[in-house]
Structure formats: C-alpha cells, structure tokens
Scaffold this motif. Structure first.
Motif, mmCIF file in Angstrom:
data_model
loop_
_atom_site.group_PDB
_atom_site.id
_atom_site.type_symbol
_atom_site.label_atom_id
_atom_site.label_comp_id
_atom_site.label_asym_id
_atom_site.label_seq_id
_atom_site.Cartn_x
_atom_site.Cartn_y
_atom_site.Cartn_z
ATOM 1 N N ILE A 176 6.095 -1.587 -0.854
ATOM 2 C CA ILE A 176 6.340 -2.976 -0.456
ATOM 3 C C ILE A 176 5.044 -3.768 -0.437
ATOM 4 O O ILE A 176 4.996 -4.931 -0.868
ATOM 5 C CB ILE A 176 7.024 -3.021 0.925
ATOM 6 N N THR A 220 11.280 -0.924 -8.687
ATOM 7 C CA THR A 220 10.754 0.247 -7.966
ATOM 8 C C THR A 220 11.847 1.033 -7.247
ATOM 9 O O THR A 220 11.576 2.094 -6.683
ATOM 10 C CB THR A 220 9.707 -0.196 -6.921
ATOM 11 N N ARG A 254 5.794 5.838 2.472
ATOM 12 C CA ARG A 254 5.846 5.618 1.025
ATOM 13 C C ARG A 254 6.506 4.275 0.700
ATOM 14 O O ARG A 254 6.051 3.532 -0.166
ATOM 15 C CB ARG A 254 6.606 6.763 0.351
ATOM 16 N N HIS A 255 7.567 3.944 1.428
ATOM 17 C CA HIS A 255 8.239 2.666 1.219
ATOM 18 C C HIS A 255 7.313 1.493 1.559
ATOM 19 O O HIS A 255 7.263 0.493 0.830
ATOM 20 C CB HIS A 255 9.504 2.589 2.075
ATOM 21 N N LEU A 281 13.457 0.059 -4.576
ATOM 22 C CA LEU A 281 13.545 -0.243 -3.143
ATOM 23 C C LEU A 281 14.770 -1.101 -2.828
ATOM 24 O O LEU A 281 15.356 -0.992 -1.750
ATOM 25 C CB LEU A 281 12.278 -0.968 -2.681
ATOM 26 N N LEU A 327 11.062 -4.791 3.408
ATOM 27 C CA LEU A 327 11.076 -5.270 2.028
ATOM 28 C C LEU A 327 11.281 -6.784 1.974
ATOM 29 O O LEU A 327 10.749 -7.465 1.092
ATOM 30 C CB LEU A 327 12.187 -4.559 1.246
ATOM 31 N N ARG A 343 13.726 -0.102 6.120
ATOM 32 C CA ARG A 343 13.209 -0.269 4.752
ATOM 33 C C ARG A 343 13.575 -1.643 4.190
ATOM 34 O O ARG A 343 12.719 -2.360 3.662
ATOM 35 C CB ARG A 343 13.761 0.833 3.847
ATOM 36 N N HIS A 344 14.835 -2.006 4.310
ATOM 37 C CA HIS A 344 15.255 -3.295 3.783
ATOM 38 C C HIS A 344 14.658 -4.456 4.573
ATOM 39 O O HIS A 344 14.347 -5.518 4.005
ATOM 40 C CB HIS A 344 16.788 -3.390 3.772
ATOM 41 N N GLU A 385 17.112 3.199 6.811
ATOM 42 C CA GLU A 385 17.518 2.307 5.716
ATOM 43 C C GLU A 385 17.419 0.852 6.137
ATOM 44 O O GLU A 385 16.986 -0.002 5.360
ATOM 45 C CB GLU A 385 18.945 2.641 5.266
#
Length: 487
Positions: free
Chosen positions: A432, A474, A427-428, A476, A307, A303-304, A300
């Motif tokens: 992005i 999306t 996928r993330h 995200l 992003l 991902r952030h 997590e």
C-alpha cells in the motif's frame, strides 16, 4: 443466509446511510462556513464541544455496556433482554437529569471558565442538546447490540437530514449561531424518538421475560466503568483540544481547527460504517468459539481500510490548499496546515474505527481504557505546551502523536485477543505504501495546474485512477469481492 451475506447486507445499509449522512454533513459544513463568519463558526463548535464534554457524564458507558450484554444474552438467554434495556435506560435518564441541572445552574461559571462570555446564551440550549443526543446514542448502541445495523442506518439518515434542513433554514431566516445549534438539537430529537420507539416496538415488547439473573445489574454497571474511562479519554482527545484552542487563541482558531477535524470525520464515514457493522460480530463468533474466523474478518477489513485511507490521506494533504480556498473561501486558509497534519490522523482513525469498538464487545474495555486514559492525559499536556507556542497547528500535532500511540496499542490488544497474522498485514502495508508513493508523485506534479473546480477534480480523478490500477494489479483490491459486498 451465511455470515458473509449477513455482514454484507448490514454493511451495505450502514454504508449507504453513512454516505447520505456524510453528504448532508458536508453540505452543512460548507454552507455554515459560508453563512457564518469564522468567529461565529468557531463559537458554534466551541459550544458543541462543551456540550460533548458534559455529555460524557450523561451517558457514561451505560449504553455500550448494555449493548455488550445484549450481544451475549441474545445468543444464550433472551429472557434477560428486557431487564438489560430497562435497567440501562433508567440509569441513563438519571444521569441526564443530573447533568442538565448542573448545566442550568452553572452555565455562567462554565462560560467564565472557558473564557468566552458569548457562550452564555448558547449554554441554555445545551440542556436539550445533551438530553436528546444522549438518548440518540443510547438507542443506537442498543440496536448495535442486537446487530440491527440497518435500523441504525435509517435513523442516522433521519438525524442528519433533519439537522441539515433546520440548521440551514434557521440561519438563513436570521437566527444565526443559535439557529444552527437548534438545527443540531432538532436532528438529535428526531433520531432519539425514532430510535427509542424502534427499540421498544421491535425488541423490548416482543422479548420474553423471566427472573433477572443474579448479579446482572451489577455486571452492567461495573462494565460501564472502563467504558466510561475510555469515553472520558476520548473527550479529552476530541473535545478538550477544541476548548483549549478557544481558551488560548479564540473562536477564529477554533473555526480552523474544527474545519480540519470535520473534513477528516467526513472522509471517515465508510470505515466507520464497517467498524460499526463488524464490532458485535467479533463477540458473537467468540461466544461460539470461532475466534480464528473473527481474526480473518478483522484482517481483511484492516487491509481494505488501509488501502483506502493511506492514499486518501496523502492526496488530501497535497490538495488541501486549493480545496479550502475553492470550497470554503479565502477566510479559512488558516485551516490548511491543520488539515495537512490531520491527514495522518485520518489513517490512524481508520484503524481504530475497525478495532476499538470491537475490543469493547470482546470484553477488553478495561485494557483499552488504561491505554486511552494515558494517551489522553498526554494529549492534554501536549496541547497546553504546543498551542501557546506554535498556534492551532500545535493542537493537530498533539493529536497525531498521541493517537499514534493509542492506535498501535489497540492493534496489539486485538492481536493478543484474536491472534492476527502480523507478517501478512506488514506485507500488505508495504504494498500500500508503494502504491501511495507512485500516486503522490503524479498528484504533486499536477497540483501546480489547479486553478478551479474542474482542474481540482481532474487531479483527484487522475490520482484515484492510478491508485485503482495499482491496487488491482497487485491483488490488494479484489473487484469481484468488493462488488459482491456492495451489490
């Protein structure tokens, strides 16, 4: 309090501290660039790079090794805490003494080897720089081992505010480069005294003490070896390239290259705070046998982080030229191509900030050291090859190439340790990248209209707005979850 709540509280404090520190650092960056000419600015950071290289030997990997064992023994055997702090501090003080003596005796030879005689008066102050900065690092890492993230945040604020006030003040009243350097030393001095005092009164004094566990000193010393190897490689990445730029081209090129790296460091503040907060948590969860939870926390965070930093890096590359001209002045236009290349470095650093320190706490320092050593040697070789042929941009290209290899290796090691969901992460990243592409097209079309601070701010705001809408649309970016962490 739940783990998520504790991590949120720690991150908020560290994030606020990082934001304040970054803001003071940005103010210092801009004002020093305005007060000093490029050759003076380059000379200052050339000296700091030399001190940073020597600091490697004064700190070794002692404090981080101690922090790793503190994070383990505070869960299993708190009677060893005093022994860990006392032994690691003793080793660090010995190394500071040795390095300071070497610098004092050999300062003339160092200036000659670097090829910059104007360094000589600055090197004498390096003894104070190395001593206080090493003790600052020591106290910060020890507190990290205790997961005292809030305390490190407050100390960081003291450090950066003191540095800002003294560096600018001493330059303004006429002390020039030496005054700026003394400002850095003052910041480290305040942080070191505050940090060591907090460690002593909050943890050392209140810790129970029993017989030292057999072999504990040896394990601390042994684990510091791969950490030292990694730090050595890190110095080759972050300091030697600046020294090589100074050697091959001169202080003005150092100013351009340093300015580019400082801007990247400035925008890395949020992810640095997050990585610093989470790193000891991986080991704590691992010690309890809950590596799956550690993996989800890391995923997590990654991902952030991506992003935020993939679009930010693309935007920085697009607006680098008007930003440098408006903020730093036309004298620093040579930094524009460096910043554009290093924007890729910002993305890579966002990943390693979340990964590398965590690997040390998970006991994978040796593996990381091997990778870091190999990429650092390659970085030096590429710098020696590219700087004389294509100039200061060559140093930036070398950094991006070698740091890419190091970043991917870090993620692979973390995957082997925690078992990450690679398909989910891929996928993330795809989503992005798509968001970034849309944002880039719009920002690129608007850059032709940038003529001042207002239009620059408008273009940045439009790009950020497009990013926010698409990120939320999306799924995200989850506003409620982010707000719960920051509020």
């Amino acid at each position: 309090m739940s783990l998520a709540s504790r991590l949120g509280t720690r991150f908020r404090t560290k994030f606020i501290a990082s934001a304040i520190s970054a803001a003071s650092g940005a103010i210092l960056l801009v004002i020093l660039a305005r007060l000093l000419d490029p050759s003076e600015y380059g000379l200052l950071y050339l000296a700091i790079s030399v001190f940073g290289t020597l600091k490697l030997f004064s700190k070794l990997g002692i404090a981080k090794s101690a922090a790793r064992y503190i994070s383990e023994y505070k869960e299993t055997n708190q009677e060893q805490i005093k022994h860990i702090i006392r032994f690691s501090l003793f080793l660090n003080l010995i190394m500071i003494t040795i390095v300071s003596l070497v610098l004092f005796i050999g300062r003339e030879h160092i200036a000659f080897l670097v090829g910059e005689p104007d360094l000589r008066p600055l090197l004498l102050f390096g003894i104070l720089f190395i001593g206080f900065s090493t003790m600052h690092t020591f106290s910060t890492l020890i507190l990290q081992g205790f997961e005292a993230i809030q305390a490190t945040g407050v100390i960081s604020i003291f450090h950066h505010i003191t540095r800002l006030i003294f560096a600018i003040g001493l330059v303004v009243i006429g002390y020039g480069v030496i005054g700026a350097l003394m400002g850095y030393i003052a910041g480290y001095a305040v942080a070191a005294v505050t940090g060591l005092g907090y460690v002593f009164y909050q943890y050392y004094r209140h810790s129970s003490s029993g017989p030292i566990e057999p072999g504990l000193r040896r394990r601390i010393a042994e684990y510091s070896i791969p950490i030292t190897a990694t730090d050595t490689a890190g110095i080759l990445d972050k300091r030697i390239d600046i020294v090589l730029v100074g050697f091959f081209i001169g202080p003005v090129a150092v100013a351009y290259y340093t300015l580019g790296k400082q801007i990247i460091t400035f925008i890395e503040s949020p992810i640095t705070a997050l990585g610093f907060t989470l790193s000891p948590t991986y080991e704590s969860l691992s010690a309890r046998g809950d590596r799956a939870k550690a993996a989800r926390i890391y995923e997590e965070a990654l991902r952030h982080g991506l992003l935020l930093y993939i679009p930010a890096a693309a935007g920085l590359a697009l607006v680098a030229e008007p930003t440098v001209e408006l903020v730093f002045g036309a004298d620093y236009q040579g930094a524009v191509p460096v910043i554009q290349v290093l924007s890729l470095y910002a993305v890579l650093m966002s990943v390693t900030k979340l990964t590398s320190n965590g690997l040390d706490f998970l006991g994978r320092a040796k593996t990381r050291a091997v990778v870091k050593g190999a990429t650092a040697v390659l970085n030096v070789a590429l710098n020696i090859l590219l700087i004389p042929t294509i100039g200061v941009v060559g140093a930036a290209i070398a950094t991006v190439i070698t740091y890419s290899l190091y970043t991917f290796a870090n993620v692979y090691i973390m995957h082997s340790e925690l078992g990450l969901r690679i398909k989910v992460l891929f996928r993330h990243i795809t989503l992005i990248s798509a968001i970034t592409s849309v944002m880039v097209v719009v920002v690129y079309l608007l850059t032709n209209f940038i003529t001042g601070f207002i239009t620059l701010f408008t273009v940045v705001a439009v790009g950020a707005g497009i990013w926010a809408v698409l990120a939320v649309g999306t799924g995200l970016l989850e506003i409620k979850k982010v707000w719960s962490v920051l509020s």
